[in-house]
Scaffold this motif. Structure first.
Motif, PDB file in Angstrom:
ATOM      1  N   VAL A  28       0.834  -1.202   0.000  1.00 14.80           N
ATOM      2  CA  VAL A  28       0.000   0.000   0.000  1.00 14.80           C
ATOM      3  C   VAL A  28       0.869   1.253   0.000  1.00 14.80           C
ATOM      4  O   VAL A  28       0.596   2.223  -0.719  1.00 14.80           O
ATOM      5  CB  VAL A  28      -0.965  -0.017   1.211  1.00 14.80           C
ATOM      6  N   LYS A  29       1.943   1.238   0.778  1.00 18.31           N
ATOM      7  CA  LYS A  29       2.844   2.390   0.804  1.00 18.31           C
ATOM      8  C   LYS A  29       3.488   2.653  -0.553  1.00 18.31           C
ATOM      9  O   LYS A  29       3.816   3.795  -0.890  1.00 18.31           O
ATOM     10  CB  LYS A  29       3.937   2.192   1.863  1.00 18.31           C
ATOM     11  N   GLY A  30       3.668   1.588  -1.344  1.00 20.88           N
ATOM     12  CA  GLY A  30       4.323   1.740  -2.638  1.00 20.88           C
ATOM     13  C   GLY A  30       3.388   2.126  -3.771  1.00 20.88           C
ATOM     14  O   GLY A  30       3.847   2.497  -4.863  1.00 20.88           O
ATOM     15  N   LEU A  31       2.079   2.072  -3.544  1.00 23.82           N
ATOM     16  CA  LEU A  31       1.121   2.318  -4.625  1.00 23.82           C
ATOM     17  C   LEU A  31       1.180   3.741  -5.198  1.00 23.82           C
ATOM     18  O   LEU A  31       1.148   3.912  -6.420  1.00 23.82           O
ATOM     19  CB  LEU A  31      -0.297   1.990  -4.155  1.00 23.82           C
ATOM     20  N   PRO A  32       1.268   4.785  -4.367  1.00 25.98           N
ATOM     21  CA  PRO A  32       1.291   6.126  -4.958  1.00 25.98           C
ATOM     22  C   PRO A  32       2.467   6.345  -5.909  1.00 25.98           C
ATOM     23  O   PRO A  32       2.292   6.928  -6.988  1.00 25.98           O
ATOM     24  CB  PRO A  32       1.379   7.044  -3.730  1.00 25.98           C
TER      25      PRO A  32
ATOM     26  N   PHE B   3      -0.055   4.007   7.061  1.00 26.56           N
ATOM     27  CA  PHE B   3       0.161   4.620   5.750  1.00 26.56           C
ATOM     28  C   PHE B   3       0.184   6.133   5.868  1.00 26.56           C
ATOM     29  O   PHE B   3       1.005   6.819   5.230  1.00 26.56           O
ATOM     30  CB  PHE B   3      -0.952   4.178   4.798  1.00 26.56           C
ATOM     31  N   ARG B   4      -0.680   6.693   6.689  1.00 27.92           N
ATOM     32  CA  ARG B   4      -0.791   8.140   6.829  1.00 27.92           C
ATOM     33  C   ARG B   4       0.438   8.781   7.492  1.00 27.92           C
ATOM     34  O   ARG B   4       0.634   9.992   7.392  1.00 27.92           O
ATOM     35  CB  ARG B   4      -2.039   8.498   7.625  1.00 27.92           C
ATOM     36  N   VAL B   5       1.270   7.986   8.139  1.00 29.19           N
ATOM     37  CA  VAL B   5       2.490   8.534   8.750  1.00 29.19           C
ATOM     38  C   VAL B   5       3.372   9.185   7.695  1.00 29.19           C
ATOM     39  O   VAL B   5       4.007  10.219   7.937  1.00 29.19           O
ATOM     40  CB  VAL B   5       3.261   7.429   9.507  1.00 29.19           C
ATOM     41  N   THR B   6       3.394   8.616   6.491  1.00 28.41           N
ATOM     42  CA  THR B   6       4.268   9.129   5.433  1.00 28.41           C
ATOM     43  C   THR B   6       3.510   9.687   4.236  1.00 28.41           C
ATOM     44  O   THR B   6       4.126  10.226   3.318  1.00 28.41           O
ATOM     45  CB  THR B   6       5.225   8.024   4.939  1.00 28.41           C
ATOM     46  N   ASP B   7       2.188   9.550   4.220  1.00 29.84           N
ATOM     47  CA  ASP B   7       1.412  10.033   3.076  1.00 29.84           C
ATOM     48  C   ASP B   7       0.094  10.635   3.571  1.00 29.84           C
ATOM     49  O   ASP B   7      -0.804   9.913   3.977  1.00 29.84           O
ATOM     50  CB  ASP B   7       1.129   8.900   2.090  1.00 29.84           C
TER      51      ASP B   7
END
Length: 263
Positions: free
Chosen positions: A37-41, A88-92
């Motif tokens: 999920v973190k890599g999707l954007p 996920f919101r920690v970095t995005d």
């Protein structure tokens, strides 16, 4: 303005179509799922659909059903799904997250409690496939009051009499199901989808995103060409099921995103 609204405004300004990717939270396990999920954007995903595992996913095909079962077998819960979004919101803080699932886990938690927790975790919208418009007071209207978009599905069987009712309290975007049946069952056809998208736009100003039956960059481009964007789920989940490493899955996702963005 929600993150979903802001993202569509950005895409409109860029004259670009949206690419939405679905993954099941906790498939094949929490850590791998979070990494993906973190890599999707960075792989070109404009909006993330995060599946909430459920024991009786009646609208899903075998691929998504098995993903949900793997997640449940691994101990995934509603709390852990919200925890994944929170991590996920920690970095995005920018990429929209839509939680997609069924009403039972939300009802069991309590609607008000769930909405408060979802908002705090960074969820931006909900797709709850087993709540028809007649049940809007259950979750749809409370969700919108809480600041979450409630995204409705329209299908090939949603006729002209039914369509305005379906659109009445929808927000964020409209998810058009391109084929009749379960997820992953057939390939979407742009020539068939185009007139249906136009029919929806005649009664709604919302973006129309087309899902079900999109498995290749070519289909993603063709479908996005007649809509405001496209969703891919089963094809991505199949890569996870096959045990491919996260970087390889993200490369596949990028190829799909490039297809949609080329429309």
């Amino acid at each position: 303005m929600s993150r979903i609204d802001a993202r569509f405004n950005e895409l409109k300004a860029q004259k670009r179509k949206a690419f939405v990717a679905y993954v099941m939270a906790g498939d094949p396990d929490f850590d791998t799922s979070l990494e993906l999920v973190k890599g999707l954007p960075a792989a070109g995903v404009d909006i993330i659909e995060l599946g909430l595992p459920f024991t009786d996913p009646m609208a899903d095909g075998p691929t998504i059903q098995l993903a949900g079962q793997r997640a449940l077998d691994g101990g995934m819960t509603l709390d852990k799904t919200l925890g994944l979004a929170r991590a996920f919101r920690v970095t995005d803080q920018k990429t929209p997250i839509v939680m997609m699932g069924y009403y039972n886990p939300i009802y069991s938690r309590g609607v008000d409690t769930f909405l408060e927790q979802a908002k705090e975790a960074g969820i931006d919208g909900l797709i709850v496939v087993d709540l028809p418009p007649e049940e809007d007071d259950e979750l749809c209207i409370p969700a919108q009051k809480a600041g979450l978009n409630f995204i409705r599905l329209a299908t090939p069987t949603t006729d002209d009499n039914r369509l305005p009712r379906v659109m009445q309290n929808t927000s964020g975007f409209v998810y058009y199901v391109s084929i009749t049946g379960i997820t992953g069952a057939a390939e979407a056809q742009a020539a068939v989808v185009g007139p249906e998208v136009a029919r929806i736009k005649a009664v709604s100003d919302l973006p129309v995103i087309v899902g079900f039956g999109v498995r290749t960059p070519e289909t993603a481009r063709a479908v996005a060409g007649v809509a405001d964007g496209t969703v891919v789920g089963s094809a991505i989940v199949a890569q996870i099921e096959a045990g491919k490493p996260v970087p390889e899955i993200l490369e596949f996702v990028r190829s799909l995103a490039d297809g949609a963005h080329a429309a």
